[in-house]
Design a protein around this motif. Structure first.
Motif, PDB file in Angstrom:
ATOM      1  N   LEU A 205       0.744  -1.049   0.056  1.00  0.00           N
ATOM      2  CA  LEU A 205      -0.069  -0.093  -0.006  1.00  0.00           C
ATOM      3  C   LEU A 205       0.872   1.345   0.037  1.00  0.00           C
ATOM      4  O   LEU A 205       0.690   2.220  -0.707  1.00  0.00           O
ATOM      5  CB  LEU A 205      -0.800   0.086   1.098  1.00  0.00           C
ATOM      6  CG  LEU A 205      -1.870  -1.153   1.055  1.00  0.00           C
ATOM      7  CD1 LEU A 205      -2.578  -1.421   2.541  1.00  0.00           C
ATOM      8  CD2 LEU A 205      -3.137  -0.511   0.185  1.00  0.00           C
ATOM      9  N   ILE A 206       1.905   1.146   0.530  1.00  0.00           N
ATOM     10  CA  ILE A 206       2.867   2.425   0.862  1.00  0.00           C
ATOM     11  C   ILE A 206       3.709   2.080  -0.685  1.00  0.00           C
ATOM     12  O   ILE A 206       4.400   1.086  -0.941  1.00  0.00           O
ATOM     13  CB  ILE A 206       3.818   2.219   1.900  1.00  0.00           C
ATOM     14  CG1 ILE A 206       3.188   2.246   3.335  1.00  0.00           C
ATOM     15  CG2 ILE A 206       5.034   3.240   1.705  1.00  0.00           C
ATOM     16  CD1 ILE A 206       2.472   3.621   3.558  1.00  0.00           C
ATOM     17  N   GLU A 207       3.621   3.096  -1.105  1.00  0.00           N
ATOM     18  CA  GLU A 207       4.282   3.116  -2.680  1.00  0.00           C
ATOM     19  C   GLU A 207       5.876   3.170  -2.578  1.00  0.00           C
ATOM     20  O   GLU A 207       6.505   3.846  -1.511  1.00  0.00           O
ATOM     21  CB  GLU A 207       3.998   4.570  -3.397  1.00  0.00           C
ATOM     22  CG  GLU A 207       3.921   4.453  -4.667  1.00  0.00           C
ATOM     23  CD  GLU A 207       3.235   5.792  -5.671  1.00  0.00           C
ATOM     24  OE1 GLU A 207       4.215   6.538  -5.632  1.00  0.00           O
ATOM     25  OE2 GLU A 207       1.950   5.646  -5.564  1.00  0.00           O
TER      26      GLU A 207
ATOM     27  N   GLN B 262       9.716   3.534  -4.215  1.00  0.00           N
ATOM     28  CA  GLN B 262      10.572   4.670  -4.842  1.00  0.00           C
ATOM     29  C   GLN B 262      10.799   4.434  -6.223  1.00  0.00           C
ATOM     30  O   GLN B 262      11.616   5.219  -6.816  1.00  0.00           O
ATOM     31  CB  GLN B 262      11.531   5.172  -4.034  1.00  0.00           C
ATOM     32  CG  GLN B 262      11.301   5.692  -2.563  1.00  0.00           C
ATOM     33  CD  GLN B 262      10.097   6.592  -2.265  1.00  0.00           C
ATOM     34  OE1 GLN B 262      10.017   7.572  -3.076  1.00  0.00           O
ATOM     35  NE2 GLN B 262       9.313   6.103  -1.382  1.00  0.00           N
TER      36      GLN B 262
ATOM     37  N   LYS C 274      11.614   6.876  -9.550  1.00  0.00           N
ATOM     38  CA  LYS C 274      11.944   8.365  -8.996  1.00  0.00           C
ATOM     39  C   LYS C 274      13.483   8.646  -9.111  1.00  0.00           C
ATOM     40  O   LYS C 274      14.241   7.668  -9.438  1.00  0.00           O
ATOM     41  CB  LYS C 274      11.405   8.600  -7.679  1.00  0.00           C
ATOM     42  CG  LYS C 274       9.861   8.676  -7.583  1.00  0.00           C
ATOM     43  CD  LYS C 274       9.586   8.771  -6.159  1.00  0.00           C
ATOM     44  CE  LYS C 274       8.155   8.160  -6.173  1.00  0.00           C
ATOM     45  NZ  LYS C 274       7.498   8.244  -4.904  1.00  0.00           N
TER      46      LYS C 274
ATOM     47  N   TYR D 129      21.998   4.267   9.146  1.00  0.00           N
ATOM     48  CA  TYR D 129      20.807   4.710   9.174  1.00  0.00           C
ATOM     49  C   TYR D 129      20.630   5.003  10.817  1.00  0.00           C
ATOM     50  O   TYR D 129      20.568   4.190  11.378  1.00  0.00           O
ATOM     51  CB  TYR D 129      19.779   4.190   8.776  1.00  0.00           C
ATOM     52  CG  TYR D 129      18.327   4.686   8.961  1.00  0.00           C
ATOM     53  CD1 TYR D 129      17.993   5.957   8.415  1.00  0.00           C
ATOM     54  CD2 TYR D 129      17.239   4.008   9.616  1.00  0.00           C
ATOM     55  CE1 TYR D 129      16.675   6.460   8.712  1.00  0.00           C
ATOM     56  CE2 TYR D 129      16.020   4.425   9.688  1.00  0.00           C
ATOM     57  CZ  TYR D 129      15.716   5.896   9.292  1.00  0.00           C
ATOM     58  OH  TYR D 129      14.365   5.967   9.419  1.00  0.00           O
TER      59      TYR D 129
ATOM     60  N   GLY E 288      19.045  10.764  10.033  1.00  0.00           N
ATOM     61  CA  GLY E 288      18.073  10.183   9.087  1.00  0.00           C
ATOM     62  C   GLY E 288      17.471  10.939   8.134  1.00  0.00           C
ATOM     63  O   GLY E 288      16.487  10.598   7.489  1.00  0.00           O
TER      64      GLY E 288
ATOM     65  N   LEU F  15      15.044   9.864   5.095  1.00  0.00           N
ATOM     66  CA  LEU F  15      13.738  10.391   4.993  1.00  0.00           C
ATOM     67  C   LEU F  15      13.167  10.859   3.690  1.00  0.00           C
ATOM     68  O   LEU F  15      12.315  10.555   3.173  1.00  0.00           O
ATOM     69  CB  LEU F  15      13.520  11.336   6.070  1.00  0.00           C
ATOM     70  CG  LEU F  15      11.958  11.803   6.461  1.00  0.00           C
ATOM     71  CD1 LEU F  15      11.422  10.572   7.221  1.00  0.00           C
ATOM     72  CD2 LEU F  15      11.960  12.972   7.283  1.00  0.00           C
ATOM     73  N   LYS F  16      14.202  11.638   3.004  1.00  0.00           N
ATOM     74  CA  LYS F  16      13.731  12.407   1.924  1.00  0.00           C
ATOM     75  C   LYS F  16      13.854  11.437   0.579  1.00  0.00           C
ATOM     76  O   LYS F  16      13.063  11.450  -0.237  1.00  0.00           O
ATOM     77  CB  LYS F  16      14.712  13.651   1.564  1.00  0.00           C
ATOM     78  CG  LYS F  16      14.610  14.888   2.668  1.00  0.00           C
ATOM     79  CD  LYS F  16      15.058  15.852   2.173  1.00  0.00           C
ATOM     80  CE  LYS F  16      14.542  17.266   3.254  1.00  0.00           C
ATOM     81  NZ  LYS F  16      15.465  17.083   4.295  1.00  0.00           N
TER      82      LYS F  16
ATOM     83  N   GLY G 118      12.646   8.451   1.073  1.00  0.00           N
ATOM     84  CA  GLY G 118      11.548   7.777   1.160  1.00  0.00           C
ATOM     85  C   GLY G 118      11.653   6.461   1.976  1.00  0.00           C
ATOM     86  O   GLY G 118      10.911   5.470   1.822  1.00  0.00           O
ATOM     87  N   VAL G 119      12.769   6.292   2.441  1.00  0.00           N
ATOM     88  CA  VAL G 119      13.162   5.213   3.301  1.00  0.00           C
ATOM     89  C   VAL G 119      12.192   5.102   4.515  1.00  0.00           C
ATOM     90  O   VAL G 119      11.924   6.181   5.412  1.00  0.00           O
ATOM     91  CB  VAL G 119      14.576   5.199   4.163  1.00  0.00           C
ATOM     92  CG1 VAL G 119      15.004   4.043   5.227  1.00  0.00           C
ATOM     93  CG2 VAL G 119      15.550   4.941   2.852  1.00  0.00           C
ATOM     94  N   THR G 120      11.524   4.033   4.953  1.00  0.00           N
ATOM     95  CA  THR G 120      10.547   3.922   6.206  1.00  0.00           C
ATOM     96  C   THR G 120      11.295   3.268   7.300  1.00  0.00           C
ATOM     97  O   THR G 120      10.840   3.160   8.390  1.00  0.00           O
ATOM     98  CB  THR G 120       9.338   3.452   5.771  1.00  0.00           C
ATOM     99  OG1 THR G 120       9.690   2.114   5.187  1.00  0.00           O
ATOM    100  CG2 THR G 120       8.623   3.913   4.733  1.00  0.00           C
ATOM    101  N   GLY G 121      12.356   2.312   7.056  1.00  0.00           N
ATOM    102  CA  GLY G 121      13.149   1.684   8.097  1.00  0.00           C
ATOM    103  C   GLY G 121      14.200   0.994   7.407  1.00  0.00           C
ATOM    104  O   GLY G 121      14.349   1.297   6.377  1.00  0.00           O
ATOM    105  N   ALA G 122      14.915   0.236   8.314  1.00  0.00           N
ATOM    106  CA  ALA G 122      15.952  -0.518   7.996  1.00  0.00           C
ATOM    107  C   ALA G 122      15.602  -2.089   7.955  1.00  0.00           C
ATOM    108  O   ALA G 122      14.917  -2.292   8.829  1.00  0.00           O
ATOM    109  CB  ALA G 122      17.366  -0.191   8.745  1.00  0.00           C
TER     110      ALA G 122
END
Lengths: 171, 130
Positions: A33-35, A37, A40, A101, A128, A132-133, A135-139
């Motif tokens: 659901l989360i796009e 990257q 881009k 990170y 981080g 963040l820019k 598009g990383v949501t975690g490691a």
């Protein structure tokens, strides 16, 4: 006559509902659901430094094939995928750049000494904000960047299966 | 007893800097902008945990995003621009506010079905009672 067609309609609706319900139960792969990257551009707006404190030449990330891997010494899954990353860099011509990170540099260095260092260098992203820019949501997360464009993005561990599916075609 | 009071005073004096630090969170925003920050973080989903908005989430990325939004507000971004930025980065799944203009059919079709069915039922019952 009217009641009969009404019954047929109800039955058709019931069959439709039950079949969609069973189809949804059969579905095993999770929908993202989360796009991610992919497609881009890799956008770098700030100065980057590696773990030794040297400034990173941004052009080196924007030219050719670069595999970016987000990792941290506190991240358990990174430790799980670490042997696989080492195997990939040993057996293939891959430029693997780490993004360290939200990690202290001494912890990161200890991690690399203990487990081996497959990275050409690692960007030290303590706050981080670069990640963040990106598009990383975690490691861990892994990006394949070709000439500044993200062509493949994996959220989570990279193993043989994921490699074959998402990255192998480019090497 | 006097000793105890002195210890208490010492503790208060030592903890004073921390309480001052706590007040500095988003201090660069005025009350109006803080309201905007609350509105935005209520309406953006946490991309990591996805069950709630970033104002209700304790995930590190939610904290980072709130700080980034505070910074963007400070630079002068409008609400729409910030929503657009988040949508571009994580997809429209993270936008929790409903955009009426984009979903006209979604809202109008059930309403029309309701009106049509009311009309059908009333005409049917009127016919029957005659």
């Amino acid at each position: 006559m009217a009641t009969r067609s009404f019954l047929v309609l109800i039955m058709a609706l019931l069959v439709f509902l039950i079949s969609t319900f069973t189809a949804s139960l059969m579905q095993t792969n999770e929908i993202d659901l989360i796009e991610n990257q992919e497609g881009k551009k890799l956008y770098i707006s700030e100065d980057l430094y590696d773990l030794n404190g040297n400034k990173v030449a941004v052009e080196s990330l924007l030219e050719g094939k670069v595999l970016l891997n987000v990792w941290a010494s506190w991240c358990i899954t990174c430790l799980v995928e670490h042997p696989f990353l080492k195997k990939v860099t040993e057996s293939k011509d891959v430029e693997l750049v780490g993004i360290n990170y939200k990690d202290q540099d001494f912890n990161a260095e200890k991690y690399l000494i203990d487990n081996g260092d497959p990275y050409s260098f690692s960007v030290h992203d303590l706050s981080g904000s670069f990640s963040l820019k990106l598009g990383v949501t975690g490691a861990p997360e892994t990006f394949l960047v070709i000439d500044g464009v993200i062509v493949s993005h994996r959220i989570g561990e990279v193993n043989m299966e994921v490699w074959n599916e998402k990255f192998a075609q480019y090497f | 007893m006097k000793n105890l009071l002195n210890i208490f005073k010492l503790i208060v004096a030592l903890s004073l800097p921390f309480s001052l630090c706590a007040e500095n969170l988003y201090s660069n925003l005025n009350p109006e902008e803080l309201k905007r920050l609350n509105y935005l973080s209520d309406n953006i989903r946490c991309p990591k945990c996805s069950y709630g908005n970033i104002s209700s989430s304790n995930a590190p990325i939610s904290k980072d995003l709130k700080e980034e939004i505070a910074e963007l507000i400070n630079i002068g971004y409008s609400n729409e621009e910030i929503f657009d930025l988040m949508e571009k980065r994580y997809g429209d799944y993270v936008i929790l506010k409903t955009d009426l203009d984009d979903n006209k059919t979604l809202f109008l079709v059930p309403l029309m079905i309701l009106i049509i069915s009311i009309l059908l039922v009333t005409t049917y019952t009127i016919k029957k009672s005659k």
